[in-house]
Design a protein around this motif. Structure first.
Motif, PDB file in Angstrom:
ATOM      1  N   ASP A 191       0.866  -1.132  -0.099  1.00 12.85           N
ATOM      2  CA  ASP A 191       0.075   0.015   0.029  1.00 12.85           C
ATOM      3  C   ASP A 191       0.964   1.364   0.193  1.00 12.85           C
ATOM      4  OD1 ASP A 191      -2.668  -1.232   0.216  1.00 12.85           O
ATOM      5  OD2 ASP A 191      -2.128  -1.785   2.350  1.00 12.85           O
ATOM      6  N   ALA A 192       2.406   1.230  -0.308  1.00  8.08           N
ATOM      7  CA  ALA A 192       3.014   2.239  -0.380  1.00  8.08           C
ATOM      8  C   ALA A 192       2.393   3.253  -1.489  1.00  8.08           C
ATOM      9  CB  ALA A 192       4.303   1.971  -0.360  1.00  8.08           C
ATOM     10  N   GLY A 193       2.533   4.426  -1.066  1.00  9.01           N
ATOM     11  CA  GLY A 193       1.974   5.417  -2.176  1.00  9.01           C
ATOM     12  C   GLY A 193       0.700   5.272  -2.733  1.00  9.01           C
TER      13      GLY A 193
ATOM     14  N   VAL B 172       8.923   6.767  -1.423  1.00 13.10           N
ATOM     15  CA  VAL B 172       8.070   6.282  -0.568  1.00 13.10           C
ATOM     16  C   VAL B 172       8.384   4.977  -0.113  1.00 13.10           C
ATOM     17  CG1 VAL B 172       5.558   5.944   0.237  1.00 13.10           C
ATOM     18  CG2 VAL B 172       6.095   7.644  -1.489  1.00 13.10           C
ATOM     19  N   ILE B 173       8.696   4.771   1.170  1.00 14.94           N
ATOM     20  CA  ILE B 173       8.969   3.274   1.659  1.00 14.94           C
ATOM     21  C   ILE B 173       8.504   2.946   2.986  1.00 14.94           C
ATOM     22  CG2 ILE B 173      10.999   1.654   2.132  1.00 14.94           C
ATOM     23  CD1 ILE B 173      12.854   3.442   0.701  1.00 14.94           C
ATOM     24  N   GLY B 174       7.581   1.962   3.004  1.00 15.07           N
ATOM     25  CA  GLY B 174       6.919   1.394   4.129  1.00 15.07           C
ATOM     26  C   GLY B 174       5.721   0.945   4.097  1.00 15.07           C
TER      27      GLY B 174
ATOM     28  N   ALA C 258       2.701   4.219   3.879  1.00 11.87           N
ATOM     29  CA  ALA C 258       3.364   5.252   3.784  1.00 11.87           C
ATOM     30  C   ALA C 258       2.544   6.103   2.705  1.00 11.87           C
ATOM     31  CB  ALA C 258       4.621   4.994   3.486  1.00 11.87           C
ATOM     32  N   MET C 259       2.191   7.268   2.759  1.00 13.42           N
ATOM     33  CA  MET C 259       1.318   8.240   1.977  1.00 13.42           C
ATOM     34  C   MET C 259       0.452   7.216   1.213  1.00 13.42           C
ATOM     35  SD  MET C 259       4.159  10.607  -0.019  1.00 13.42           S
ATOM     36  CE  MET C 259       3.034  11.126  -1.147  1.00 13.42           C
ATOM     37  N   ASP C 260      -0.469   6.715   2.018  1.00 16.17           N
ATOM     38  CA  ASP C 260      -1.370   5.780   1.591  1.00 16.17           C
ATOM     39  C   ASP C 260      -2.921   6.311   1.525  1.00 16.17           C
ATOM     40  OD1 ASP C 260      -2.634   3.266   0.828  1.00 16.17           O
ATOM     41  OD2 ASP C 260      -3.086   3.000   2.740  1.00 16.17           O
TER      42      ASP C 260
ATOM     43  N   VAL D  13       6.675   3.074   8.589  1.00 16.60           N
ATOM     44  CA  VAL D  13       5.238   2.686   8.603  1.00 16.60           C
ATOM     45  C   VAL D  13       4.277   3.861   8.724  1.00 16.60           C
ATOM     46  CG1 VAL D  13       3.671   1.419   9.939  1.00 16.60           C
ATOM     47  CG2 VAL D  13       5.823   0.432   9.335  1.00 16.60           C
ATOM     48  N   GLU D  14       3.235   4.044   7.773  1.00 15.29           N
ATOM     49  CA  GLU D  14       2.217   5.111   7.932  1.00 15.29           C
ATOM     50  C   GLU D  14       2.720   6.520   8.152  1.00 15.29           C
ATOM     51  OE1 GLU D  14      -1.281   4.452  10.247  1.00 15.29           O
ATOM     52  OE2 GLU D  14      -1.120   2.532  10.216  1.00 15.29           O
ATOM     53  N   SER D  15       3.972   6.700   7.570  1.00 17.68           N
ATOM     54  CA  SER D  15       4.243   8.046   7.427  1.00 17.68           C
ATOM     55  C   SER D  15       3.680   8.816   6.234  1.00 17.68           C
ATOM     56  CB  SER D  15       6.096   8.002   7.148  1.00 17.68           C
ATOM     57  OG  SER D  15       6.269   7.389   5.820  1.00 17.68           O
ATOM     58  N   LEU D  16       3.411  10.065   6.601  1.00 22.29           N
ATOM     59  CA  LEU D  16       2.578  10.566   5.552  1.00 22.29           C
ATOM     60  C   LEU D  16       1.297  10.003   5.078  1.00 22.29           C
ATOM     61  CD1 LEU D  16       5.365  12.522   3.524  1.00 22.29           C
ATOM     62  CD2 LEU D  16       3.301  13.689   4.657  1.00 22.29           C
TER      63      LEU D  16
END
Length: 332
Positions: A41-43, A54-56, A59-61, A75-78
């Motif tokens: 689900d990244a990006g 975007v890594i994690g 992240a940006m989801d 994880v779940e950054s931005l």
């Protein structure tokens, strides 16, 4: 384009040179270019944006949006980005910039750094740095929980473990040192040193004094509503709470002053024990006027001048050990 994983880059149309790896990674990208998206689900919130890293997981989801030049690692950054004006932000660490929907050029490095912010031009480095800042702009927070619950604070610099932790609406303050200004909510303060200006009220409304300067370990440590004070030196003005317009310079100068107003103490332990509502005293020199002086308007200049004075107003002692043993009486 390179896409690896179920539904990875599933919606792309004219987008070029994207690298996507993970379940549903980049699944909303249509015309975006030059994105690197790694993780399940990244990006997921990127549609037309480009040049993002975007890594994690998640992240940006967010569900929809465009962004350019973003970095989200963790994880779940931005993760709640939804198309607002957030370009050129950097989030490194789990939940870093987790709630950002609007606000440009933020930098968050550390788990939970700037987690709830929607402001802009903030820099937070350290675990939980500016964790609960919401709408504040133009802040720098470096250290664990620095500006941690800063809310709408703006234009502040806090460096050190828990420095400025409760600066909820503070403006234009500089707080440097472990727990410097931790409970301070007033604006225009400068606190430099471990526990400098930490604040003596640890529950609402906290320590609200403004326009103070404290430099040195535990200088002005327990101030509450006192304002316009200057305390420079190790434990200078340590016990000051509500006093205003005082100037203390030297190790332990004004050490036990609490509610005094308008006093000037310069030198090692100058005016050290002058406490209570006894105003407008001047002590210049090592241990000048250092006993428990309880009245106003005395001037002591010189080494240990008026050292033992405990009561009596309007005295003038000038010179080496002038009035050193005098204890009571005024207008001498």
């Amino acid at each position: 384009n390179t896409a690896v994983g179920k539904s990875a880059l599933a919606a792309f149309t004219t987008g070029n040179k994207n690298t996507v790896l993970g379940y549903q990674a980049g699944d909303a990208v249509t015309t975006g270019n030059y994105n690197v998206l790694l993780g399940s689900d990244a990006g997921g919130g990127i549609t037309t944006g480009g040049n993002n890293v975007v890594i994690g997981h998640q992240a940006m989801d967010a569900a929809a949006g465009a962004a350019d030049g973003m970095v989200a690692i963790g994880v779940e950054s931005l993760s709640t980005f939804n198309g607002g004006n957030v370009d050129s932000s950097v989030a490194v660490g789990e939940y870093a910039l987790n709630s950002l929907t609007d606000g440009v050029s933020n930098v968050a490095v550390g788990p939970f750094a700037l987690r709830y912010t929607t402001g802009g031009y903030n820099t937070a480095i350290g675990a939980s740095a500016a964790y609960n800042m919401t709408t504040g702009d133009d802040n720098v927070a470096i250290g664990y929980n620095a500006l941690g619950i800063a809310g709408a604070a703006s234009d502040n610099t806090a460096v050190g473990n828990k420095a400025g932790r409760l600066a909820v609406k503070t403006q234009f303050s500089t707080l440097v040192g472990m727990q410097a200004g931790e409970y301070a909510t007033g604006s225009y303060n400068t606190f430099v040193g471990g526990n400098a200006g930490r604040g003596g009220t640890s529950s609402a409304p906290y320590s609200s004094g403004v326009n103070n300067v404290a430099m040195g370990f535990e200088a002005l440590k327990v101030f509450t509503t006192g304002g316009h004070n200057v305390a420079i030196g190790y434990r200078s003005g340590l016990d000051l709470t509500t006093g205003n317009y005082n100037t203390f310079l030297g190790r332990e100068s004004g050490f036990e002053v609490t509610t005094n107003e308008g006093s000037v103490f310069l030198g090692y332990q100058a005016g050290k024990n002058t406490n209570g509502a006894y105003h407008y005293n001047i002590a210049i020199g090592m241990q000048a006027l250092s006993a428990a002086h309880t009245t106003a308007g005395t001037i002591a200049i010189g080494y240990k001048s008026a050292e033992a004075l405990t009561s009596g107003a309007g005295n003038l002692a000038i010179g080496y050990e002038a009035m050193k043993t005098h204890t009571t009486g005024g207008r001498n």
